[in-house]
Write an enzyme that holds these catalytic residues in place. Sequence first.
Site, PDB file in Angstrom:
ATOM      1  N   ASP A 171       0.675  -1.429  -0.102  1.00 41.63           N
ATOM      2  CA  ASP A 171      -0.082  -0.109   0.057  1.00 41.63           C
ATOM      3  C   ASP A 171       0.887   1.220   0.127  1.00 41.63           C
ATOM      4  O   ASP A 171       2.211   1.254   0.154  1.00 41.63           O
ATOM      5  CB  ASP A 171      -0.998   0.133   1.208  1.00 41.63           C
ATOM      6  CG  ASP A 171      -2.301   0.690   1.016  1.00 41.63           C
ATOM      7  OD1 ASP A 171      -2.324   1.755   0.245  1.00 41.63           O
ATOM      8  OD2 ASP A 171      -3.156   0.171   1.316  1.00 41.63           O
ATOM      9  N   SER A 186     -14.680  -1.954 -11.528  1.00 37.14           N
ATOM     10  CA  SER A 186     -15.553  -1.041 -10.904  1.00 37.14           C
ATOM     11  C   SER A 186     -16.782  -0.858 -11.712  1.00 37.14           C
ATOM     12  O   SER A 186     -16.797  -1.180 -12.975  1.00 37.14           O
ATOM     13  CB  SER A 186     -14.990   0.167 -10.712  1.00 37.14           C
ATOM     14  OG  SER A 186     -15.998   1.261 -10.425  1.00 37.14           O
ATOM     15  N   TYR A 229     -11.454   7.989 -13.616  1.00 37.18           N
ATOM     16  CA  TYR A 229     -11.477   6.703 -12.656  1.00 37.18           C
ATOM     17  C   TYR A 229     -12.088   5.803 -13.415  1.00 37.18           C
ATOM     18  O   TYR A 229     -11.513   4.761 -13.620  1.00 37.18           O
ATOM     19  CB  TYR A 229     -11.876   6.873 -11.395  1.00 37.18           C
ATOM     20  CG  TYR A 229     -12.046   5.688 -10.539  1.00 37.18           C
ATOM     21  CD1 TYR A 229     -11.093   4.733  -9.953  1.00 37.18           C
ATOM     22  CD2 TYR A 229     -13.663   5.135 -10.492  1.00 37.18           C
ATOM     23  CE1 TYR A 229     -11.362   3.957  -9.367  1.00 37.18           C
ATOM     24  CE2 TYR A 229     -13.651   3.843  -9.930  1.00 37.18           C
ATOM     25  CZ  TYR A 229     -12.589   3.353  -9.200  1.00 37.18           C
ATOM     26  OH  TYR A 229     -12.680   2.079  -8.419  1.00 37.18           O
ATOM     27  N   LYS A 269     -10.398   1.834 -15.065  1.00 32.81           N
ATOM     28  CA  LYS A 269     -10.901   0.779 -15.057  1.00 32.81           C
ATOM     29  C   LYS A 269     -11.539   0.031 -16.465  1.00 32.81           C
ATOM     30  O   LYS A 269     -11.150  -1.183 -16.435  1.00 32.81           O
ATOM     31  CB  LYS A 269     -12.060   0.633 -13.909  1.00 32.81           C
ATOM     32  CG  LYS A 269     -11.482   1.143 -12.454  1.00 32.81           C
ATOM     33  CD  LYS A 269     -10.403   0.446 -11.921  1.00 32.81           C
ATOM     34  CE  LYS A 269     -10.411   0.546 -10.537  1.00 32.81           C
ATOM     35  NZ  LYS A 269      -9.238  -0.608  -9.984  1.00 32.81           N
ATOM     36  N   LYS A 313     -11.524   7.093   3.846  1.00 27.46           N
ATOM     37  CA  LYS A 313     -11.853   7.152   2.438  1.00 27.46           C
ATOM     38  C   LYS A 313     -12.279   8.801   2.315  1.00 27.46           C
ATOM     39  O   LYS A 313     -12.470   9.429   1.441  1.00 27.46           O
ATOM     40  CB  LYS A 313     -12.631   6.259   1.754  1.00 27.46           C
ATOM     41  CG  LYS A 313     -12.253   4.871   1.388  1.00 27.46           C
ATOM     42  CD  LYS A 313     -13.315   3.876   0.724  1.00 27.46           C
ATOM     43  CE  LYS A 313     -13.575   4.413  -0.250  1.00 27.46           C
ATOM     44  NZ  LYS A 313     -14.172   3.407  -1.304  1.00 27.46           N
TER      45      LYS A 313
END
Length: 327
Positions: free
Chosen positions: A31, A117, A140, A144, A178
């Site tokens: 990460d 996603s 985004y 994906k 988040k």
Amino acid sequence: MIIVTGGLGFIGSNIIHALNARGVTDIIVVDDFTDGTKFTNVSDAQVADYFDKDEFLTRVQQGQCFNGKVDALLHQGACSATTEWNGKLVMENNFTYSKELFHYADQHRIPFIYASSASVYGNGTTFIEDPRFERPINVYAYSKTLFDQYVRRHVVSGQSQVVGLRYFNVYGPREQHKGGMASVAFHLRNQLLSKKVVHLFEGSDGYGPGEQRRDFIHVEDAVDVILWFLEYPAISGIFNVGTGKSQSFNEVAQAVLTAFGYGELQYIPFPEHLKGRYQSFTEADITRLREAGYNRAFRSVESGVLDYMEWLGQGEPIFARGAVATL
């Protein structure tokens, strides 16, 4: 040994806890630890090692295979902000990085399960895992979509397992870091505890106030799907991960209010910057997942949100960096 990228994050940390519950502790966490608050997601978990995402990529590029002991690579790390318009940043993290891991896993015959996603469907109304229905409306989603397309072109018969999972609206424990990208259930709880009022957007795209609908899936249900695929390494493909049933934001709000037993629902104007870039309806077609053999039930909003509110408790609001009190 199992490698989990994005292991400090929302879905990644829940994978680690689920693996621990099954007696698996030989886990490598990968990460970006710039946000140190994420340590709380795994502070009570058992893992074998940690690598910064850049260091891990260097090892991958050098062909290091961790002594040949890797049983699976669960790639959940990404720049997940749908409001991020730095295309270079998003593509480097979500597309280029993913390609490197995909080819590394292929070379070393490692099962590769990665996070796609539901955003790839954009404002479409058909949610089937087919390129005809891919209509990304932000960077985004495009990143994906492009990686899914790349995988389709490069997967060959006889290759080790490759699974792309198109998560719909996942909510549940360990998402507090988040900020603005946390679930609506999380934000509604904060609003309720702060002001005894919860806010939803007014109508959009033909939907009435709070009647926009999403396929909301509890993170533990999503993780169960991931670990199920680990049990069946012969199954590859791109699959939707949702309940198969859309529910309204009003239903989410009502579930939060019911869990606490007080509060008022109010509607706020729909933001100008989200017009044309907002999914007012999603509903996973899970036919392909069911046909693959996954037959377990998913929690409804009513039961899943109640479980989540009980996990969070009725204490103080939780505001991570970048979190806001409204949607």
